[in-house]
Write a protein that holds these residues in place. Structure first.
Motif: not given
Length: 387
Positions: A197-207, A216-219, A209-214, A169-174
């Motif tokens: 009825g699903g919930q998208i908690n976060q959407q992380f857009g990157y240019k 963001l992952i902690e969030a 892959p190195d933009d996915i840092d610690a 029911q809940s998702a994050s998107v990268i």
């Protein structure tokens, strides 16, 4: 050709028959129409490099052995798009104005296919994209087709399965913001998943892959989503997923047809991930590439690398060949008419029931990576969306 003076009546008769056969053979050969097929291919991703050899293998090993109602001979002309919109336009223009092709296969990424689809429609040149799944590609167009289920239907199908059958029911998107494919998939998935009825908690857009840092992952870890949607190509997945796993992320990782699962299965960090794909080579619903009745067609691509693009490329050229064989004339209008009439085309990747506005109605599968193997989890019909 001189005739010996001592020829008997029987000799004259044999000579006459041979002469008639020779003339008939020449006339038959002259009646075989040559059809120019343009192929637009790129080199940005490893899967794009499989398109040209798959088509060449089909032409060399398969097509001329097939029964053909209206005899045709294919001349395939390849043009490299350089994986850019400018390169794709130049290659497309060359195929139409200089090579005078009758039909174009490709481009196969949404970024390059979308602008060319508009030009193909305006020029009334049939264009069949092997790999693009963007829903806008064929919208309001008569001359543009795609061989894979479009993103909108894929996103709707995946969201229903995740929410209704997996009870997530809940998702994050990268996702990669510079990719038309990724942006479009995320937009459609977010719409359908939220609608149920699903919930998208976060959407992380990157240019990159190195933009996915610690940070963001902690969030992501803090929100503890049921799953993380990763509609990104294989090269990005190889860099992003290890960071997620090594940082202690426990959410299920969900992929799309952008994943080359048969390459990713070799990495331990992909254990228990799932992905939506276009075919699974071992399911009884599809024709296995190693079965007796399909062995001749299996020779047209490398069975050791059953990534979807090779068999889908095979099915694209096979479908085109069937269309050409069925059509008494090779005009843009006749090719489009016969493609629109396709019913239950049997390919290596399964059955294309028919095309709806240039998009195929066909089944898809959910696969799971486990113990370095790709296993079938579910076979699902796009007709499921109407239920």
């Amino acid at each position: 050709m001189s005739i010996p003076g001592n020829f008997s009546k029987k000799g004259y008769l044999i000579f006459y028959l041979l002469l008639v056969l020779a003339i008939s053979a020449c006339q038959f050969e002259a009646q075989v129409e040559e059809v120019k097929v343009g192929v637009l291919h790129g080199n940005q991703y490893s899967w794009q490099k499989k398109i040209k050899p798959t088509i060449e293998n089909f032409i060399n090993k398969q097509s001329y052995e097939m029964q053909c109602q209206h005899k045709k001979k294919l001349k395939v002309i390849y043009k490299d798009t350089l994986s850019t919109q400018e390169g794709a336009y130049q290659a497309f223009n060359d195929l139409i104005n200089n090579e005078h092709v009758s039909v174009i296969l490709g481009p196969n990424t949404s970024d390059t296919a979308l602008p060319l689809a508009v030009i193909a429609e305006r020029a009334k040149i049939p264009m069949i994209s092997i790999g693009s799944s963007h829903p806008e590609l064929t919208k309001d167009k008569q001359y543009v087709f795609q061989l894979v289920v479009d993103n909108r239907s894929q996103a709707q199908l995946l969201s229903q399965l995740i929410y209704q059958q997996l009870n997530y029911q809940s998702a994050s998107v990268i996702y990669r913001v510079t990719s038309d494919y990724s942006r479009d998939f995320v937009e459609n998935f977010t719409h359908y998943f939220s609608e149920m009825g699903g919930q998208i908690n976060q959407q992380f857009g990157y240019k990159q892959p190195d933009d996915i840092d610690a940070h963001l992952i902690e969030a992501i870890k803090k929100n503890q989503p049921d799953f993380i949607l990763l509609p990104n190509f294989t090269e990005d997945i190889k860099k992003i997923v290890p960071r997620l796993i090594n940082s202690g992320v426990k959410s299920t990782l969900v992929g799309t047809d952008a994943w080359n699962v048969h390459q990713l299965k070799n990495f331990d960090f992909m254990e228990n991930t799932i992905a939506l794909d276009h075919w699974y080579s071992n399911t009884s619903k599809y024709k296995e590439i190693n079965t007796h009745e399909n062995r001749s067609r299996a020779a047209n691509f490398d069975p050791a690398d059953p990534h979807s693009i090779s068999p889908i490329t095979h099915d694209t050229i096979a479908l085109l060949w069937q269309t050409l064989c069925s059509s008494p004339e090779t005009t843009s209008k006749s090719l489009v008419e016969y493609l629109q009439k396709v019913r239950n085309f049997q390919g290596i990747t399964g059955t294309i029931k028919h095309f709806e506005q240039g998009t195929p109605l066909r089944d898809m599968v959910i696969v799971k990576i486990s113990n370095r193997q790709v296993n079938l989890d579910k076979t699902i019909s796009v007709e499921y969306l109407a239920e």
